[in-house]
Design an enzyme around this catalytic site. Sequence first.
Site, PDB file in Angstrom:
ATOM      1  N   SER A 181       0.979  -1.062   0.049  1.00 12.83           N
ATOM      2  CA  SER A 181      -0.111   0.028   0.066  1.00 12.83           C
ATOM      3  C   SER A 181       0.694   1.222  -0.009  1.00 12.83           C
ATOM      4  CB  SER A 181      -0.986   0.083   1.346  1.00 12.83           C
ATOM      5  OG  SER A 181      -2.016   0.916   0.942  1.00 12.83           O
ATOM      6  N   HIS A 210      -7.791  -4.800  -2.320  1.00 15.33           N
ATOM      7  CA  HIS A 210      -6.504  -4.502  -1.814  1.00 15.33           C
ATOM      8  C   HIS A 210      -6.332  -5.682  -0.828  1.00 15.33           C
ATOM      9  CE1 HIS A 210      -3.830  -1.479  -0.641  1.00 15.33           C
ATOM     10  NE2 HIS A 210      -4.024  -1.313   0.606  1.00 15.33           N
TER      11      HIS A 210
END
Length: 260
Positions: A126, A239
């Site tokens: 991330s 994600h």
Amino acid sequence: MMDGTIISKVRFPSPHPHIKLYTVTYLSQGLHVKGLLAEPDGGEMYEGFLYLRGGIKNVGKVRPSRIIQFASKGFIVFAPYYRGNQGGEGDEDFAGEDRNDAFAGFKLLENHHRVQKDRIHVFGFSRGGVMALWTGISCKNTASVVTWGGVSDMALTYVERVELRRMMKRVIGGTPLKYPERYEYRTPLYQAEELNVPVLIIHGERDRNVSVEHAHRLEKILKEKEKLVESWIFSEYTHYFPPAVNRKIVGDLTQWMKVQ
């Protein structure tokens, strides 16, 4: 004392019987920054693994179980918490000056007596993706860089993540329109020419936290610069990947690292 110097090293409870965990205080630009170090038992030499977390402050904190997962693949792992977190000095800067905490973490691994100095890999998840790319640019003997669901363009993050805009304006000082140079300073795509290490990009096409466009932009510019880059794009995932898939990809990416 130099960046990466360990000031203190305190045992931390480990869920793995053969991997020791330590909370470490180390130097970065004169600041006492905290991080988590994982060392497999024994006296053997290992490849190094710099784990760069996502999020900011209490969002996306380093999880001991994740660090153990990578250490169990045959690495000595260090995960900086970044400045201003969990008792560390300074203020987190969201891929600004705090990138030096990653560079100092790399030096900490270089100085570790059981780490192979020319075999230190960098992994970013991330927000950690942008930190990993900057580390690969700055630390010239990086063995490989892996970015998973990783940010590559900070201005794109501002555009996509409406709920992060207030934080980004506070930390960075304004919007990309008002201060484009501040966002460029935090965006490694502009320095891609200097990234001379193999790069692996892992991303889910359904990612709403960090869109797959970050992966596409990174891959495109690295290919234009004739850099070594490989992409694993998964059409069905967001994600966060399902646990069983996550474990398999951890095995695959660590194998990829070891053949670079």
